[in-house]
Write a protein that holds these residues in place. Sequence first.
Motif, short mmCIF file in Angstrom:
data_model
loop_
_atom_site.label_atom_id
_atom_site.label_comp_id
_atom_site.label_asym_id
_atom_site.label_seq_id
_atom_site.Cartn_x
_atom_site.Cartn_y
_atom_site.Cartn_z
N ALA A 1 -0.76 -1.22 -0.75
CA ALA A 1 -1.38 -0.64 -1.94
C ALA A 1 -2.71 -1.29 -2.28
O ALA A 1 -3.60 -0.63 -2.77
N GLY A 2 -2.88 -2.56 -2.03
CA GLY A 2 -4.14 -3.22 -2.34
C GLY A 2 -4.22 -3.66 -3.78
O GLY A 2 -3.25 -4.07 -4.38
N SER A 3 -5.41 -3.51 -4.38
CA SER A 3 -5.63 -3.98 -5.75
C SER A 3 -5.02 -3.02 -6.76
O SER A 3 -4.51 -1.95 -6.43
N ASP A 4 -5.10 -3.40 -8.03
CA ASP A 4 -4.49 -2.64 -9.12
C ASP A 4 -4.91 -1.17 -9.16
O ASP A 4 -4.12 -0.31 -9.50
N GLU A 5 -6.18 -0.88 -8.85
CA GLU A 5 -6.67 0.48 -9.01
C GLU A 5 -6.59 1.32 -7.75
O GLU A 5 -6.99 2.48 -7.76
N THR A 6 -6.09 0.76 -6.66
CA THR A 6 -5.99 1.55 -5.44
C THR A 6 -4.78 2.47 -5.51
O THR A 6 -3.83 2.22 -6.24
N TYR A 7 -4.86 3.54 -4.76
CA TYR A 7 -3.76 4.51 -4.73
C TYR A 7 -3.76 5.21 -3.38
O TYR A 7 -4.71 5.11 -2.61
N PHE A 8 -2.70 5.93 -3.11
CA PHE A 8 -2.65 6.78 -1.93
C PHE A 8 -1.83 8.03 -2.24
O PHE A 8 -0.95 8.02 -3.10
N VAL A 9 -2.18 9.10 -1.56
CA VAL A 9 -1.46 10.36 -1.64
C VAL A 9 -1.19 10.78 -0.21
O VAL A 9 -2.12 11.03 0.55
N LYS A 10 0.07 10.80 0.17
CA LYS A 10 0.45 11.13 1.55
C LYS A 10 1.52 12.21 1.53
O LYS A 10 2.24 12.37 0.55
N SER A 11 1.63 12.94 2.63
CA SER A 11 2.67 13.95 2.69
C SER A 11 3.53 13.76 3.94
O SER A 11 3.08 13.22 4.94
N ASP A 12 4.75 14.21 3.82
CA ASP A 12 5.73 14.18 4.91
C ASP A 12 6.44 15.52 4.86
O ASP A 12 7.36 15.71 4.06
N LEU A 13 5.97 16.48 5.65
CA LEU A 13 6.42 17.88 5.58
C LEU A 13 6.24 18.42 4.17
O LEU A 13 5.12 18.53 3.71
N ASN A 14 7.32 18.72 3.46
CA ASN A 14 7.21 19.30 2.12
C ASN A 14 7.14 18.26 1.01
O ASN A 14 6.96 18.61 -0.15
N THR A 15 7.32 17.01 1.34
CA THR A 15 7.36 15.95 0.33
C THR A 15 6.00 15.26 0.23
O THR A 15 5.39 14.93 1.25
N VAL A 16 5.57 15.04 -1.00
CA VAL A 16 4.33 14.31 -1.27
C VAL A 16 4.72 12.97 -1.89
O VAL A 16 5.59 12.90 -2.75
N VAL A 17 4.07 11.90 -1.42
CA VAL A 17 4.33 10.56 -1.94
C VAL A 17 3.03 10.04 -2.55
O VAL A 17 2.00 10.01 -1.87
N ILE A 18 3.09 9.67 -3.83
CA ILE A 18 1.92 9.13 -4.52
C ILE A 18 2.26 7.71 -4.94
O ILE A 18 3.22 7.48 -5.67
N GLY A 19 1.47 6.76 -4.48
CA GLY A 19 1.72 5.36 -4.81
C GLY A 19 0.43 4.66 -5.18
O GLY A 19 -0.66 5.21 -5.01
N GLY A 20 0.57 3.44 -5.66
CA GLY A 20 -0.62 2.69 -6.03
C GLY A 20 -0.34 1.21 -6.15
O GLY A 20 0.82 0.78 -6.07
N GLY A 21 -1.40 0.46 -6.35
CA GLY A 21 -1.28 -0.98 -6.47
C GLY A 21 -0.71 -1.43 -7.81
O GLY A 21 -0.33 -2.58 -7.97
N SER A 22 -0.69 -0.52 -8.77
CA SER A 22 -0.16 -0.80 -10.11
C SER A 22 0.11 0.54 -10.79
O SER A 22 -0.13 1.60 -10.20
N ASP A 23 0.56 0.49 -12.03
CA ASP A 23 0.74 1.73 -12.78
C ASP A 23 -0.58 2.51 -12.85
O ASP A 23 -0.60 3.73 -12.72
N ARG A 24 -1.66 1.80 -13.06
CA ARG A 24 -2.97 2.45 -13.13
C ARG A 24 -3.30 3.14 -11.81
O ARG A 24 -3.79 4.27 -11.80
N GLY A 25 -3.02 2.49 -10.71
CA GLY A 25 -3.26 3.10 -9.40
C GLY A 25 -2.45 4.36 -9.20
O GLY A 25 -2.94 5.35 -8.66
#
Length: 133
Positions: free
Chosen positions: A92-116
Amino acid sequence: MTETDADEWVKELENEKAALNAYALVVKSKDVDSAEYHSAEQLQKYLLSMTGKSFEIITPEESEFGYNNKCHYIIIGENSLFAKSPYANYAAGSDETYFVKSDLNTVVIGGGSDRGVVYGVYEFLRSLGVEFF
């Protein structure tokens, strides 16, 4: 094919059909004060407006299928379904980093913190054409 095999096959097809018809936003808890839940509410509102499809906000425990990439789940932040996704070890990295990834029909949204995570949800909405002014 025996009758038992046919019954088993029909049951698998029904289960797969049910998974394909599962639409949900998955958060760790339903704490309405949490950033993840607030993000899920925003996402729910815009997805309903854009698609006419209601995505229920659920916890992993309420998920009928567990982690199943055939379900139309949007996993928001770290939770037990996130841990079973291919992105569980995604840095995830620092507090403000985030990622949006998909796995077929599922999307995963994560981040380095709640803000991310919040930034990730808004970036996902932007990718769908939502503009914030």
